[in-house]
Design a protein around this motif. Structure first.
Motif, PDB file in Angstrom:
ATOM      1  N   TYR A   1       0.645  -1.139  -0.093  1.00  0.00           N
ATOM      2  CA  TYR A   1      -0.010   0.317   0.100  1.00  0.00           C
ATOM      3  C   TYR A   1       0.879   1.168   0.001  1.00  0.00           C
TER       4      TYR A   1
ATOM      5  N   LYS B   1      -0.216   8.219  -1.026  1.00  0.00           N
ATOM      6  CA  LYS B   1       0.079   9.574  -1.981  1.00  0.00           C
ATOM      7  C   LYS B   1       0.427  10.683  -1.394  1.00  0.00           C
TER       8      LYS B   1
ATOM      9  N   LEU C   1       3.507   0.476   3.025  1.00  0.00           N
ATOM     10  CA  LEU C   1       2.970  -0.478   4.005  1.00  0.00           C
ATOM     11  C   LEU C   1       2.691  -1.697   3.578  1.00  0.00           C
TER      12      LEU C   1
ATOM     13  N   TYR D   1      -2.858   2.241  -4.365  1.00  0.00           N
ATOM     14  CA  TYR D   1      -2.518   3.824  -3.907  1.00  0.00           C
ATOM     15  C   TYR D   1      -3.561   4.702  -3.266  1.00  0.00           C
ATOM     16  N   GLY D   2      -3.211   5.543  -2.454  1.00  0.00           N
ATOM     17  CA  GLY D   2      -4.533   6.157  -1.599  1.00  0.00           C
ATOM     18  C   GLY D   2      -3.713   6.945  -0.506  1.00  0.00           C
ATOM     19  N   THR D   3      -4.590   7.315   0.282  1.00  0.00           N
ATOM     20  CA  THR D   3      -4.266   8.362   1.407  1.00  0.00           C
ATOM     21  C   THR D   3      -4.419   7.562   2.756  1.00  0.00           C
ATOM     22  N   CYS D   4      -3.222   7.192   3.485  1.00  0.00           N
ATOM     23  CA  CYS D   4      -3.112   6.391   4.528  1.00  0.00           C
ATOM     24  C   CYS D   4      -4.026   7.088   5.807  1.00  0.00           C
ATOM     25  N   CYS D   5      -4.220   6.059   6.795  1.00  0.00           N
ATOM     26  CA  CYS D   5      -4.951   6.683   7.872  1.00  0.00           C
ATOM     27  C   CYS D   5      -4.451   7.653   8.531  1.00  0.00           C
TER      28      CYS D   5
ATOM     29  N   LEU E   1      -4.954  10.915   6.567  1.00  0.00           N
ATOM     30  CA  LEU E   1      -6.415  11.333   6.692  1.00  0.00           C
ATOM     31  C   LEU E   1      -6.883  12.069   7.849  1.00  0.00           C
TER      32      LEU E   1
END
Lengths: 131, 131
Positions: free
Chosen positions: B80, B83, B89, B119-123, B126
């Motif tokens: 993971y 971005k 991770l 791909y995304g925005t991690c906790c 956030l």
DNA sequence: GTCCCTGCAAATCCTTTGCACTCCT
DNA sequence: AGGAGTGCAAAGGATTTGCAGGGAC
């Protein structure tokens, strides 16, 4: 949101990328486009490619060979990378349902996209090896 | 096949990589290792990392941020990528059976390995955003 | 002693950027 | 006219490499 102006160069870059089945690097594209625009600069190619990526019109592929490649096809699909010749090929296989499901359940954060690369030796290179 | 000689530096690089949960870049590793070996050079770190990758003892991850990351865990698993902060991770999800099956049936050539990045925005990021 | 490995610095490769100028609108 | 886009060349960041000295075997 800044206004986008027409540019011959950008159109040419898009057209050139669309016309290719491979997934060229910025430099490969630059070489191609120079036939039409002998004065275009590499910087312009990079600038426009990055702009098009931001606009979502094309995709950037980082397959691990140290240089970025570009793909006109923005629909979800996987890629095959030949370790010998470096070619990147589209895979026309189904998008894995279990992978999509995993993406939805991901505990690490949001999932906006995902990439899948398969690595191996492509048929062409296998043939050449057998000589 | 060339003979491998022991080197304190190489062992230290392996140990340092194994001790970390993140997936450091060569430079991050270099910074860490300097605490033990103030005179180690970045070139040595790169040389050894590449050597270890060739030996199959570690994995190189190209997630698209322009720098290579390294992973001590060579077992098949997905990653993971945030971005926002760039962290990588490990995902402890199951390896997708359908993806494995596709790899076996791949018409493009042999498949030796494959990589999957989400791909995304991690906790963490956030949470910070919500302030 | 041999040959691999190291530190150092220079070189290389890919990509981005600053600037003056050009071309859309 | 105004400002986005361009060509050029220089800068930047990551990685590799050449070389002379040091360490493993």
């Amino acid at each position: 949101m800044k206004t986008l102006k027409y540019s011959r160069q950008r159109e040419s870059i898009k057209a050139c990328l669309m016309g290719r089945k491979d997934h060229p690097t910025a430099d490969a594209l630059y070489t191609s486009i120079r036939e039409q625009f002998p004065n275009i600069s590499l910087g312009t190619v990079y600038r426009n490619l990055n702009l098009l990526v931001e606009l979502g019109e094309i995709r950037k592929l980082s397959c691990g060979d140290g240089t970025d490649h570009f793909d006109y096809d923005t629909s979800p699909h996987y890629h095959y990378v030949c370790k010998k010749c470096g070619k990147i090929l589209d895979l026309d296989m189904e998008i894995s349902g279990s992978l999509e499901a995993a993406a939805r359940e991901c505990q690490k954060g949001t999932v906006e996209e995902h990439t899948v690369f398969f690595y191996g030796t492509c048929c062409n290179c296998l043939q050449e090896e057998s000589h």
